[in-house]
Design an enzyme around this catalytic site. Sequence first.
Site, PDB file in Angstrom:
ATOM      1  N   ASP A  13     -28.262-105.629  12.817  1.00 34.73           N
ATOM      2  CA  ASP A  13     -29.041-106.760  11.833  1.00 34.73           C
ATOM      3  C   ASP A  13     -28.599-107.095  10.539  1.00 34.73           C
ATOM      4  OD1 ASP A  13     -30.987-106.240  13.902  1.00 34.73           O
ATOM      5  OD2 ASP A  13     -31.707-104.417  13.084  1.00 34.73           O
ATOM      6  N   LYS A  16     -25.065-111.119  11.498  1.00 36.75           N
ATOM      7  CA  LYS A  16     -23.796-111.443  12.077  1.00 36.75           C
ATOM      8  C   LYS A  16     -23.664-113.024  12.849  1.00 36.75           C
ATOM      9  CE  LYS A  16     -23.700-107.703  14.594  1.00 36.75           C
ATOM     10  NZ  LYS A  16     -25.168-106.979  13.915  1.00 36.75           N
ATOM     11  N   GLY A  40     -29.978-109.407  18.865  1.00 39.13           N
ATOM     12  CA  GLY A  40     -30.695-110.698  18.318  1.00 39.13           C
ATOM     13  C   GLY A  40     -29.879-111.183  17.518  1.00 39.13           C
ATOM     14  N   HIS A  41     -29.150-112.130  17.549  1.00 42.66           N
ATOM     15  CA  HIS A  41     -28.456-112.940  16.570  1.00 42.66           C
ATOM     16  C   HIS A  41     -29.147-114.095  16.056  1.00 42.66           C
ATOM     17  CE1 HIS A  41     -24.632-110.625  17.446  1.00 42.66           C
ATOM     18  NE2 HIS A  41     -25.403-109.800  17.266  1.00 42.66           N
ATOM     19  N   GLN A 222     -24.647-105.313  17.313  1.00 42.73           N
ATOM     20  CA  GLN A 222     -25.218-104.023  16.814  1.00 42.73           C
ATOM     21  C   GLN A 222     -24.335-103.418  15.605  1.00 42.73           C
ATOM     22  OE1 GLN A 222     -24.680-103.886  20.399  1.00 42.73           O
ATOM     23  NE2 GLN A 222     -26.774-104.855  20.319  1.00 42.73           N
TER      24      GLN A 222
HETATM   25  P1  IMP Z   1     -30.487 -99.688  22.935  1.00 42.26           P
HETATM   26  O1  IMP Z   1     -28.957-100.302  22.517  1.00 42.26           O
HETATM   27  O2  IMP Z   1     -31.164-100.447  23.061  1.00 42.26           O
HETATM   28  O3  IMP Z   1     -30.265 -98.527  23.803  1.00 42.26           O
HETATM   29  O4  IMP Z   1     -30.927 -98.875  21.584  1.00 42.26           O
HETATM   30  C1  IMP Z   1     -30.383 -97.834  20.819  1.00 42.26           C
HETATM   31  C2  IMP Z   1     -30.406 -97.824  19.469  1.00 42.26           C
HETATM   32  O5  IMP Z   1     -29.556 -98.737  18.915  1.00 42.26           O
HETATM   33  C3  IMP Z   1     -31.859 -98.014  18.794  1.00 42.26           C
HETATM   34  O6  IMP Z   1     -32.131 -97.502  17.846  1.00 42.26           O
HETATM   35  C4  IMP Z   1     -32.022 -99.364  18.594  1.00 42.26           C
HETATM   36  O7  IMP Z   1     -33.065 -99.846  17.737  1.00 42.26           O
HETATM   37  C5  IMP Z   1     -30.669 -99.748  18.135  1.00 42.26           C
HETATM   38  N1  IMP Z   1     -30.072-101.132  18.318  1.00 42.26           N
HETATM   39  C6  IMP Z   1     -29.849-101.706  19.585  1.00 42.26           C
HETATM   40  N2  IMP Z   1     -29.400-102.755  19.441  1.00 42.26           N
HETATM   41  C7  IMP Z   1     -29.568-103.351  18.002  1.00 42.26           C
HETATM   42  C8  IMP Z   1     -29.388-104.325  17.535  1.00 42.26           C
HETATM   43  O8  IMP Z   1     -28.890-105.452  17.867  1.00 42.26           O
HETATM   44  N3  IMP Z   1     -29.867-104.359  16.031  1.00 42.26           N
HETATM   45  C9  IMP Z   1     -30.414-103.138  15.559  1.00 42.26           C
HETATM   46  N4  IMP Z   1     -30.550-102.125  16.053  1.00 42.26           N
HETATM   47  C10 IMP Z   1     -30.004-102.074  17.691  1.00 42.26           C
END
Ligand code: IMP
Length: 423
Positions: A13, A16, A40-41, A222
């Site tokens: 977040d 990017k 979520g970009h 991420q």
């Molecule tokens: P997952 O990738 O959905 O399995 O989530 C694993 C961890 O990464 C969790 O703490 C999510 O909140 C975090 N996470 C996954 N994708 C994002 C992102 O795009 N932005 C921020 N946190 C993320």
Amino acid sequence: MPVDVLVGLQWGDEGKGKIVDVLAPTYDVVARFQGGPNAGHTLTFNGTKHVLHQVPSGIFHPHIINVVGNGVVLDPVVFREELRKLTARGVDATANLYISKKAQLILPSHRALDRIWEEARGGGRIGSTLKGIGPTYQDKIGRTGLRVGDILRADFKQRYQETVERHRQLAAFHQRELGIEADEAAFFEAVEELSQLQLTDTEYLLNNLLSQGKRILAEGAQGSLLDIDFGTYPFVTSSSTVVAGACTGLGIAPRYIEKVYGISKAYCTRVGSGPFPTELLDEVGEKIRQAGREFGSTTGRPRRCGWIDLPALRYAIMLNGVTEIHLMKADVLSDFDEIQVCTHYKRGDGTLTEQLPDLAELQELTPEYTALPGWRTNLDEVSDANALPSQLAKYVQYLEEQLNVPVTIVSVGPDRTSTLHLN
Ligand code: IMP
């Protein structure tokens, strides 16, 4: 060298999507190399906000070839929704969009397992976005996944059924049903639409483009502290979010990489569980959350907020070989008398460290701060990097000295135009 890589230096977040959109005019290709609909970009221009999950953030520039690389996990249903939204907004999203046949498919049963496994973790929940990311990467590494190219095969339905049956048995271990019957029709419709798109061996496409002298921007999702190896394991995502992931996630050799853009907020946020040394659980954290509208663009969850963390940033810079930092959301800190910067951590025994330790120790650390004066200036009117308020310029200079990497962009608002390029 023709490939530059953009990565998040924190827990995601960082902004990017906005930067990819800003830099896109100087590239020929934008390629996503990992992650999936958990991302979520957000891009804002001409008064409209767009949130992309799987479509690369170069999509709004007609000259850009957008590539979904082999390192990505793709949910056809989410993808179809994104493409529909783009079409409704007048963007021809499919002409310049290529999808790797080697990208893994997220099935409805992966999403169901994500939920079942997360619930089974009880108090140790990761805080997953529940988009099926972990179970899909698990099938990839376990060599049991279905890939985008598989949808073109005559036996796809059979292989799908076999995979779901295996997932059903995994769910049964937790005395749970998958409960995906209502989702399957939409899945197969979306798969049919996906099969009409440009599915290809994108590693050949990208390397051919490189041989023609084209310039590629690899778009990370991420953040480095969510990396499967180097993040705050197990509170991480399931992919390689660091720059090395761009090589394996696109099929591009390391020798092509030149710049590495490291994206960081002027403060720090995290969504989901796991250690966050500089987290503010008080009204200051709430003030940052409100000022920065820090609510997840994929899940809507409130993000945890805190001060910028130099040991964590140094770690991410080291892992990625960052050549330039882009400092995002400086405007969010405009209403503070003082900005705190974490310079070290204090261990349980009172000694100081600049290193990011393992999980058990991380939870016992207390951050050590240095205070810098705030700029207390509305940055809406600042359109020239030379006109930065002096205290913000000092903050930037302090970060550059501490991190030993130049800050080349300061972002002062969500819009494309609220971007200051520093010399
Ligand atoms: P997952 O990738 O959905 O399995 O989530 C694993 C961890 O990464 C969790 O703490 C999510 O909140 C975090 N996470 C996954 N994708 C994002 C992102 O795009 N932005 C921020 N946190 C993320």
